[in-house]
Enzyme design. Structure first.
Site, PDB file in Angstrom:
ATOM      1  N   ASP A 142      35.653  28.204 -37.361  1.00 19.63           N
ATOM      2  CA  ASP A 142      34.587  29.029 -37.949  1.00 19.63           C
ATOM      3  C   ASP A 142      34.800  29.203 -39.458  1.00 19.63           C
ATOM      4  OD1 ASP A 142      33.349  29.707 -35.411  1.00 19.63           O
ATOM      5  OD2 ASP A 142      34.974  31.137 -35.074  1.00 19.63           O
TER       6      ASP A 142
ATOM      7  N   ILE B 128      28.460  22.760 -34.595  1.00 24.02           N
ATOM      8  CA  ILE B 128      27.354  23.657 -34.973  1.00 24.02           C
ATOM      9  C   ILE B 128      27.952  25.052 -35.071  1.00 24.02           C
ATOM     10  CG2 ILE B 128      25.109  24.684 -34.422  1.00 24.02           C
ATOM     11  CD1 ILE B 128      24.420  22.350 -32.685  1.00 24.02           C
ATOM     12  N   ASP B 129      27.888  25.649 -36.228  1.00 29.69           N
ATOM     13  CA  ASP B 129      28.253  27.063 -36.327  1.00 29.69           C
ATOM     14  C   ASP B 129      26.933  27.829 -36.370  1.00 29.69           C
ATOM     15  OD1 ASP B 129      30.293  29.147 -36.580  1.00 29.69           O
ATOM     16  OD2 ASP B 129      29.299  29.535 -38.481  1.00 29.69           O
TER      17      ASP B 129
ATOM     18  N   THR C 199      25.447  28.489 -32.992  1.00 25.48           N
ATOM     19  CA  THR C 199      24.806  27.821 -31.845  1.00 25.48           C
ATOM     20  C   THR C 199      23.707  28.673 -31.208  1.00 25.48           C
ATOM     21  OG1 THR C 199      26.645  26.380 -31.348  1.00 25.48           O
ATOM     22  CG2 THR C 199      25.256  26.940 -29.499  1.00 25.48           C
TER      23      THR C 199
ATOM     24  N   ASP D  54      33.615  22.455 -36.863  1.00 28.02           N
ATOM     25  CA  ASP D  54      32.674  23.201 -36.023  1.00 28.02           C
ATOM     26  C   ASP D  54      31.371  22.402 -36.044  1.00 28.02           C
ATOM     27  OD1 ASP D  54      31.179  24.955 -34.588  1.00 28.02           O
ATOM     28  OD2 ASP D  54      31.997  26.741 -35.573  1.00 28.02           O
TER      29      ASP D  54
ATOM     30  N   GLU E  70      35.825  22.337 -32.138  1.00 28.80           N
ATOM     31  CA  GLU E  70      35.539  23.393 -31.169  1.00 28.80           C
ATOM     32  C   GLU E  70      35.321  22.892 -29.749  1.00 28.80           C
ATOM     33  OE1 GLU E  70      32.312  26.153 -31.944  1.00 28.80           O
ATOM     34  OE2 GLU E  70      32.955  27.366 -30.242  1.00 28.80           O
TER      35      GLU E  70
END
Ligand code: IPD
Ligand code: CA
Ligand code: CA
Length: 258
Positions: A208, A82-83, A85, A80, A64
């Site tokens: 995602d 951090i999914d 955030t 990702d 990302e």
């Protein structure tokens, strides 16, 4: 070998989440004021890259915050860092690291790890899905009206017919519980684990859903795009369910009523 690297990478990323969580870190906006990226997103991404690139320097990476690092490789890592955030930035422990592994365009493995709940979801194509090493399966509810759903809303809202707000309104007017966790990867994993009966969202990016959609399928669920066609993570819409309520939810998302 790929699985070992995947596990090391996801742990390296998650370590950065726990290191920064509730501490002080810089937060900046991306495309819109609430589309955030934190110092922890970058740190997680860097830690993940190190693990993968040390072991497989010639693999393709799509992540990302960095975008694509193209390579002429059959294997692509979709990351990702951090999914969730916004949750992370607010000290809400509903966030995770998500990594999917694609081989020649087919998702073959995926892992999603929420270190704050100590939950590691994993799936390998054809071998089922697990939570902390134990097999998981989707729920068996078959009535949309009695289902518990989850969704998410894009940061840049598209005010289209049958868009996120219209579908949400139709569901809640029928008193169907629709949760909103703030992490699409966890929405998918919680559907795979049977906590939710279904998940839908209108505007996701490949990172995602790359890992999560395979985890749902391997837990016995069904995943399609918003038209009901075979799921492809490089287009925005997703419906992921236990399979039994799929057609009912799909009909609603396509404009029907319950
Ligand atoms: C977001 C989350 C959220 C979804 C958004 C995503 P991020 O990812 O998955 O649940 O509704 O569409 O962008 O920005 O936290 O990685
Ligand atoms: Ca995300
Ligand atoms: Ca992210």
């Amino acid at each position: 070998m790929i699985k070992d690297t995947l596990m090391q990478a996801i742990e390296a990323g998650a370590k950065e989440l726990t290191r920064y969580f509730n501490g002080s870190f810089t937060i900046t906006s991306k495309a819109t004021i609430n589309d955030l990226v934190t110092e922890a997103d970058h740190a997680s991404e860097k830690a993940i890259f190190k693990v993968i690139q040390d072991q497989f320097p010639d693999h393709f990476i799509l992540s990302e915050e960095t975008g694509a690092i193209p390579q002429a490789s059959a294997i692509k890592w979709i990351i990702d860092p951090i999914d969730g955030t916004i949750n992370f930035a607010n000290g809400i422990p509903i966030c995770c690291v998500s990594i999917g592994v694609e081989e020649n365009g087919v998702m073959i493995m995926g892992a999603v790890y929420n270190p704050f709940m100590n939950e590691l979801f994993f799936a390998e194509r054809g071998k089922g899905a697990t939570l902390n090493g134990k097999k998981i399966a989707v729920s068996d509810k078959d009535d949309l009206l009695r289902s518990c759903l989850v969704t998410g809303f894009p940061y840049q809202y598209l005010d289209t017919e049958n868009g996120p707000l219209q579908i949400f309104e139709k569901l809640i007017r029928k008193a169907i519980p629709v949760r909103r966790l703030g992490s699409a990867a966890l929405d998918l994993c919680w559907t795979a684990a049977g906590r939710f009966d279904g998940f839908y969202e209108h505007k996701l990016q490949a990172w995602d859903s790359a890992a999560g959609f395979l985890i749902v399928e391997e837990a016995g669920g069904k995943v399609t795009d918003l038209k009901g066609d075979a799921y492809n993570p490089y287009q925005p819409g997703i419906i992921a369910t236990n399979g039994k309520i799929h057609d009912q939810l799909l009909a609603l998302v396509k404009g029907g009523n319950i």
